[in-house]
Scaffold this active site. Structure first.
Site, PDB file in Angstrom:
ATOM      1  N   ASP A 223     -61.083 -42.781  32.642  1.00 55.36           N
ATOM      2  CA  ASP A 223     -60.156 -41.817  33.215  1.00 55.36           C
ATOM      3  C   ASP A 223     -60.493 -41.721  34.696  1.00 55.36           C
ATOM      4  O   ASP A 223     -61.604 -42.064  35.127  1.00 55.36           O
ATOM      5  CB  ASP A 223     -60.254 -40.453  32.517  1.00 55.36           C
TER       6      ASP A 223
HETATM    7  C1  BGC Z   1     -55.773 -37.782  33.744  1.00 53.00           C
HETATM    8  C2  BGC Z   1     -55.241 -39.025  33.080  1.00 53.00           C
HETATM    9  C3  BGC Z   1     -54.327 -39.745  34.006  1.00 53.00           C
HETATM   10  C4  BGC Z   1     -55.093 -40.096  35.285  1.00 53.00           C
HETATM   11  C5  BGC Z   1     -54.286 -40.840  36.303  1.00 53.00           C
HETATM   12  C6  BGC Z   1     -56.360 -38.085  35.110  1.00 53.00           C
HETATM   13  O1  BGC Z   1     -56.584 -36.901  35.789  1.00 53.00           O
HETATM   14  O2  BGC Z   1     -56.720 -37.171  32.931  1.00 53.00           O
HETATM   15  O3  BGC Z   1     -54.576 -38.662  31.894  1.00 53.00           O
HETATM   16  O4  BGC Z   1     -53.801 -40.873  33.388  1.00 53.00           O
HETATM   17  O5  BGC Z   1     -55.520 -38.896  35.879  1.00 53.00           O
HETATM   18  O6  BGC Z   1     -53.331 -40.036  36.876  1.00 53.00           O
END
Ligand code: BGC
Length: 742
Positions: free
Chosen positions: A269
């Protein structure tokens, strides 16, 4: 600018063919020959890469992309959020908008709404449509779907997930995965695992039994991987057993890659990687978003300093890290590239097509849940009403912007008031009153709704004006609930409480007194408390249902669509009726979160404690009635390991056509370990004309009877008596039958 796989391949082929233009295809590099098996292409590409090139392709080069190997014609990988539509383009190294004018999308309903359809065909349609949009926007990886289990109604991100039940989420996630990937776009199933709250999401350590892990929190991920064939998965932010989930020995090496045989890419993530050594050894393959909180902060050009960039290269050069582990990561990334960016047979996709708008409306229409409908307040009969009062901020608030990374730039969003006006036409007068003021902002990461929601009236005045409008109308439609602001349904924060915000309870009570023909439509991705439930005749859960929200809700309110959605999670009367809260096992400040309720999540807890929920898991009414016959079992007694089936006749005994979700729950009557009273193990959505009967047959394979034994670390099927409960909701079992396993 993104160079497509095809363009890269052309470039490099042009270079190659300059020297051997007449060479037969098979003599060219295997990795460029798409008639060759992917594994052969992977090995060939790998054998041509330098150490530096290998390291280069396992971490980001921009907010949403990772590098390819231009020398070899291996293209970049481009990711996008996910999971409800294709996120607008941001700047290379910033979260701010890139300012493109061709990056609007269709916003599909939130995944809670998809889960509420209890219809795998809707998941097929969803995956196909969003996959086509991703493909058209030249994305290789779609950051979704999310299948974290609904443990507490306070989790700010529940709206992005598929509810509280592992079986429902498993069945609904698989078609989404398969259909997206048919477009040559990888899904990235998130957030693996145990990201069941947003409070302290980067810091808390989830503590739970292996049994709860395997029975409740992992099945949907496993189904996405093994049945759906997901090509990538996203590690979660939180810790598990003292290690961050993005580089977690147990979750990634032992379970995902070991037990499940996952051959895809583990992507961190954004900002979920914290340590080079662990990132090397504990299963992470592709690092994204380091030094960001995933949302706002950014480090400029820090990509070479990523944990899996220069620090890793240094260790490899020194010999303190083995190239074998690196090769495994690179193989996985290459495999994904051949499945996506370097798949030259993939379709070209489509964006904002009429078919996608139709899909969004259809899915939303099937997911909307009629929670209560006394005195037949709904559907509103346009032949007999002259004046309709629409009240509440959520009737006019655009909801596709906000909520965190799932925020979208929708090409069009039909708000409920607009949908109602379109459905009513000139058949009746529609008046609008605000009723309450909630979140007036309409901007996320530079995408603005353009709505001016400012309001200067006092709370008292707003209520008085709403009541006056309600008194004067034949029917009142109140739209409230939550929204996508912080501490509502929004990433990076949890809700503070179960109650509706912005004094909406007061407004609803006042409206109920003013006019009994009141329908309350809740827009949310979470359960809310309803202290006024007995005073309001009709209640609808409308979800965040995307671009076509207004039309879809109007379809249901005016009877064009007979509601058939069922709740994918329990609505408790009060927070303490939920297991995690009853046991004080959720505290937004705690850094260790002990899942004390164990396997008793959602209805499993309500059943065990005999708590009557406000609205139960699986609940959802229709404008018609369904009558169930007696459940029949194929054999009263079966040998362990053999299949057994249960059948039931279901008849539409009402006056209009409708769809019913027939639900099968299994209870184990004799077991060495305590088991839930019953667990969902089958469902079937059937369409019935008035008077029509259909027979629904559920096949119960041995897996559906098993529990996970922590001590043995295996799934166990025990002899004894099992009961099959068949019904219309988890609290509305219409018939049951028992059988014996020998
Ligand atoms: C989120 C993810 C997301 C990623 C990219 C993170 O803050 O938890 O779900 O895909 O950001 O935007």
């Amino acid at each position: 600018m993104k160079l497509t796989a095809r363009f890269y391949v052309l470039l490099s082929l042009a270079a190659l063919t300059a020297s051997c233009s007449q060479a037969p295809k098979s003599e060219g590099p295997v990795y460029l020959d798409d008639s060759q098996p992917i594994e052969a292409r992977v090995e060939d590409a790998l054998s041509r890469m330098t150490l530096e090139e290998k390291v280069k392709i396992i971490h980001a080069q921009s907010k949403f992309s990772s590098a390819g190997v231009p020398r070899l014609g291996i293209p970049e990988l481009w990711t996008t959020d996910g999971p409800h539509g294709i996120r607008p383009e941001v700047l290379w190294d910033e979260w701010e908008q890139a300012g493109w004018t061709n990056d609007s999308c269709v916003a599909f309903p939130a995944l809670t709404c998809l889960a509420a359809t209890w219809n795998e065909d809707m998941s097929v349609l969803y995956g196909k449509s969003i996959g086509e949009e991703a493909r058209f926007r030249e994305k290789d990886i779609l950051l979704g779907p999310g299948v974290n289990i609904y443990r507490t109604p306070l989790n700010g991100r529940n709206f992005e997930y598929m509810g509280e039940d592992p079986y429902l989420a498993s069945r609904m996630v698989v078609p989404y995965v398969q259909e997206v990937q048919k477009n040559g776009v990888a899904v990235c199933v998130k957030h693996y695992a145990l990201n069941n709250q947003e409070a302290k999401r980067h810091e808390y350590d989830a503590i739970l039994s292996d049994r709860a892990l395997y029975e409740i929190y992992l099945p949907a991920f496993k189904a996405a991987v093994q049945d759906g064939g997901a090509w990538s998965i996203m590690g979660a932010y939180n810790f598990y057993k003292g290690q961050h989930a993005c580089h977690n020995e147990y979750l990634l090496n032992d379970i995902l890659k070991g037990e499940w045989g996952f051959d895809g890419v583990v992507i961190s993530d954004w900002g979920g990687t914290h340590d080079t050594d662990q990132a090397i050894t504990n299963g992470l393959d592709l690092e994204f978003g380091t030094w960001t909180d995933g949302l706002t902060m950014g480090a400029t050009n820090g990509y070479d300093a990523y944990y899996l960039a220069d620090p890793y290269l240094k260790k490899l050069r020194e010999g303190s890290a083995s190239e074998d582990i690196l090769n495994d990561k690179v193989r996985r990334v290459l495999r994904l590239m051949f499945r996506t960016a370097m798949n030259n047979d993939k379709p070209s996709g489509s964006l904002c097509s009429p078919e996608h708008y139709d899909a969004a409306r259809k899915i939303a229409g099937e997911g909307i849940v009629l929670l209560k409908n006394d005195n037949d307040v709904l559907p509103v009969d346009l032949a007999s009403v002259k004046k309709i009062a629409v009240i509440g901020e959520n009737a006019i608030k655009m909801m596709t912007v906000g909520g965190g990374s799932s925020s979208l730039k929708a090409q069009h969003e039909c708000i409920p008031l607009e949908g109602i006006m379109a459905a009513v036409g000139d058949k009746a007068e529609v008046v609008y009153e605000r009723g309450y003021v909630g979140d007036v902002s309409g901007n996320y990461n530079g995408v603005a709704t353009g709505q001016d929601l400012s309001e200067s009236r006092s709370e008292e005045q707003l209520i008085a004006d709403a009541v006056a409008a309600a008194k004067n109308a034949d029917v009142v439609l109140f739209f409230g609930g939550l929204n996508k602001a912080s501490h509502q349904d929004c990433e990076d924060s949890d809700r503070y409480h179960l109650e509706l915000p912005y004094a909406q309870d007061k407004v609803i009570e006042a409206l109920a007194e003013a006019n009994p023909n009141l329908a309350v439509v809740i827009i949310s991705g979470n359960a809310v408390a309803m202290p006024w439930v007995d005073k309001v005749n009709a209640i609808v859960e409308g979800w965040y249902s995307g671009s076509q929200m207004g039309h879809a809700i109007a379809d249901v309110l005016f009877g064009k669509v007979n509601p058939s959605g069922k709740l994918p999670f329990t609505f408790p009367v009060k927070l303490e009726d939920n297991g995690a809260h009853a046991l004080n096992a959720y505290d937004p400040q705690d850094l260790t979160v002990e899942y004390k309720e164990d396997i008793y999540v959602g209805y499993r807890w309500a059943d065990k404690q005999q708590i009557k929920p406000l609205f139960a898991f699986g609940h959802g009414l229709s404008y018609t009635e369904f009558t169930y016959g007696d459940a029949k079992v194929s054999k009263n007694s079966v040998k362990a390991g053999a299949d057994v089936s249960v059948s039931v006749d279901v008849t539409n005994t009402g006056k209009v056509a409708g769809k019913e979700v027939v639900q099968l729950y299994i209870g184990d009557e004799q077991s060495r370990l305590e088991r839930p009273v019953k667990e969902l193990k089958g469902f079937s959505k059937i369409a019935l004309e008035p008077g029509e009967t259909k027979t629904v047959t559920f096949s119960i394979d041995p897996e559906k009877l098993m529990y996970f034994d922590d001590e043995k670390h295996e799934w166990v099927l025990e002899d004894g008596k099992f009961t099959a409960y068949v019904g219309s909701a988890s609290d509305d079992i219409r018939t049951q039958v028992s059988f014996e396993v020998r």
